[in-house]
Write a protein that holds these residues in place. Structure first.
Motif, short mmCIF file in Angstrom:
data_model
loop_
_atom_site.label_atom_id
_atom_site.label_comp_id
_atom_site.label_asym_id
_atom_site.label_seq_id
_atom_site.Cartn_x
_atom_site.Cartn_y
_atom_site.Cartn_z
N ILE A 13 -36.03 11.32 -5.17
CA ILE A 13 -35.75 12.32 -6.11
C ILE A 13 -36.26 13.38 -6.38
O ILE A 13 -37.46 14.00 -5.73
CB ILE A 13 -36.30 10.95 -7.83
CG1 ILE A 13 -35.52 10.10 -7.74
CG2 ILE A 13 -34.98 12.27 -8.76
CD1 ILE A 13 -35.87 9.34 -8.85
N ASP B 244 -37.59 5.33 -10.29
CA ASP B 244 -37.59 5.10 -9.36
C ASP B 244 -37.93 3.01 -9.32
O ASP B 244 -36.48 2.32 -8.64
CB ASP B 244 -38.55 5.23 -7.75
CG ASP B 244 -38.19 6.08 -7.65
OD1 ASP B 244 -37.40 7.38 -7.86
OD2 ASP B 244 -39.41 6.96 -6.75
N SER C 39 -36.29 5.26 -3.54
CA SER C 39 -35.51 6.40 -3.75
C SER C 39 -36.30 8.13 -3.55
O SER C 39 -37.59 7.49 -4.44
CB SER C 39 -34.24 6.07 -4.78
OG SER C 39 -35.35 6.54 -6.07
N SER D 44 -28.37 3.87 -1.57
CA SER D 44 -27.77 5.39 -2.06
C SER D 44 -26.74 5.17 -3.29
O SER D 44 -26.75 6.65 -3.87
CB SER D 44 -27.59 5.32 -0.43
OG SER D 44 -28.69 6.03 0.39
N ASP E 147 -28.66 5.80 -6.42
CA ASP E 147 -29.11 6.74 -7.10
C ASP E 147 -28.06 7.73 -6.91
O ASP E 147 -28.22 8.64 -7.92
CB ASP E 147 -30.20 7.35 -5.57
CG ASP E 147 -30.81 6.55 -5.19
OD1 ASP E 147 -31.87 5.66 -5.78
OD2 ASP E 147 -31.61 6.08 -3.85
#
Length: 387
Positions: A38, A59, A36, A238, A241
């Motif tokens: 960030i 992550d 992911s 996603s 996240d």
């Protein structure tokens, strides 16, 4: 520091439980996990800098939780603990009452969920509050690493089907119905350990990790409860996240709202290097002086918090339709807290930003409208202030 609640741990006499095995239901589909991205703030220069530095630890935390929870076979294939129905009903009723008393707006949103999801969210909410209470509750003065160690042992007991009291039993029952992994729960306890050892954060990387432990973990816990819409086309990673970003945004907002109160306890949850960049230091926080430099610093911090809320929006729209209302309520309400700080002329040293009851209730129809929108629809700018 996220939630402050005073209620006693409710103990009960031992009760009998029978364990029965059921045939495995169909396996949950397994999802591939990608790293992911960030980003800290919507400043292009900061984005370039942070793309090099990254947050590899968080992550990995998110990747591990997604991997482990997506690998859990449908909970109906697990050995199921059989509680007496009246006992379990009472346990969930206790969780409901606590949520209704201390998270009124969010509680109203949960009423739109299915009954099973309502109960699961209430059980998780109560466990999180009790965990936070260990550090910030009336008995916090007696806090020690041994207390948190025992609380973590008790968490393992919950996951192993040996709850200590009625509130624990509600969470144990929830675990039998949803694919929840222990890691985000353990990580939250680690956040409580940080609170007992650390009162300063050198930079945003350190603060971000703290925010993950005490708040981002809640998002990871609740995604399996909320459910992902069948028509969603975005990667599951996603959605997780986005849940993390919502938790980060909420915690950053809590920090900005509570700066003055935390200072009274000798805590400064602000990046030390960024304070210095604006010509500030702890002394300015403790003196409660709202200077022009402080206002500029706060504008920067508010921009960052809003950025994380923006990052969370797409994921909220990917949740099951019946689960979106309470999440949108939280997102919009916390944005209003940031608005209230601005309305106070950035004085969060002597004033506490407050969102009145009328505004809270006005948030509910806003959030409900958003929950009904198509999952591909973007968030409407009219619900946020222009920066």
């Amino acid at each position: 520091m996220v939630m402050s609640l005073s209620f006693s741990l409710v103990t009960v006499k031992p009760y009998s439980m029978s364990v029965s095995n059921k045939k495995a239901c169909r396996s949950r589909r397994r999802f591939s996990v990608t790293r992911s991205e960030i980003t800290v703030a919507p400043n292009p220069q900061q984005r370039r800098q942070l793309s090099k530095q990254g947050f590899p630890l968080t992550d990995l935390h998110v990747q591990e939780v997604v991997h482990r929870q997506s690998q859990i076979i449908s909970p109906c294939s697990k050995p199921k603990l059989q509680f007496h129905s009246n006992f379990l009903n009472d346990a969930y009723e206790m969780c409901r009452n606590i949520c209704a008393e201390y998270a009124k707006t969010f509680y109203l949103g949960t009423l739109l969920m299915t009954e099973e999801r309502q109960k699961a969210i209430w059980a998780i909410y109560v466990w999180c509050r009790r965990t936070d209470e260990l550090v910030d509750g009336p008995n916090a003065a007696y806090m020690s690493s041994a207390v948190l160690d025992r609380w973590e042992d008790r968490l393992h007991d919950i996951f192993n089907g040996h709850p200590y009291d009625m509130l624990d039993a509600a969470l144990t029952d929830t675990l039998s119905k949803f694919p929840l992994d222990i890691k985000p729960f353990r990580d939250m306890i680690q956040g409580m350990r940080m609170d007992t050892r650390k009162a300063r954060y050198n930079n945003f990387q350190e603060l971000y990790l703290y925010c993950y432990y005490v708040a981002g973990t809640v998002g990871l816990m609740t995604v399996p409860i909320m459910g992902i819409a069948q028509e969603s086309v975005v990667p599951v990673q996603s959605v997780y996240d986005a849940a993390l970003y919502l938790g980060i945004g909420n915690q950053l907002t809590n920090i900005l709202r509570d700066v003055g109160e935390d200072a009274l306890r000798g805590r400064v949850y602000l990046p030390q290097d960024e304070l210095a960049q604006f010509g500030l230091c702890d002394k300015d926080v403790f003196s409660r002086n709202v200077s022009e430099r402080w206002r500029k610093f706060m504008k920067h911090q508010i921009t960052r918090a809003r950025f994380y809320f923006n990052r969370a929006e797409e994921g909220v729209s990917q949740l099951e339709k019946a689960s979106r209302w309470p999440v949108w309520s939280s997102l919009i309400l916390y944005r209003k807290i940031l608005d209230a700080i601005e309305d106070n002329d950035y004085d969060n040293l002597t004033k506490r930003a407050h969102v009145g009851r009328a505004k809270k209730f006005f948030t509910l129809p806003q959030a409900y409208t958003r929950s009904l929108s198509n999952h591909k629809t973007k968030f409407r700018p009219s619900l946020t202030r222009h920066i």
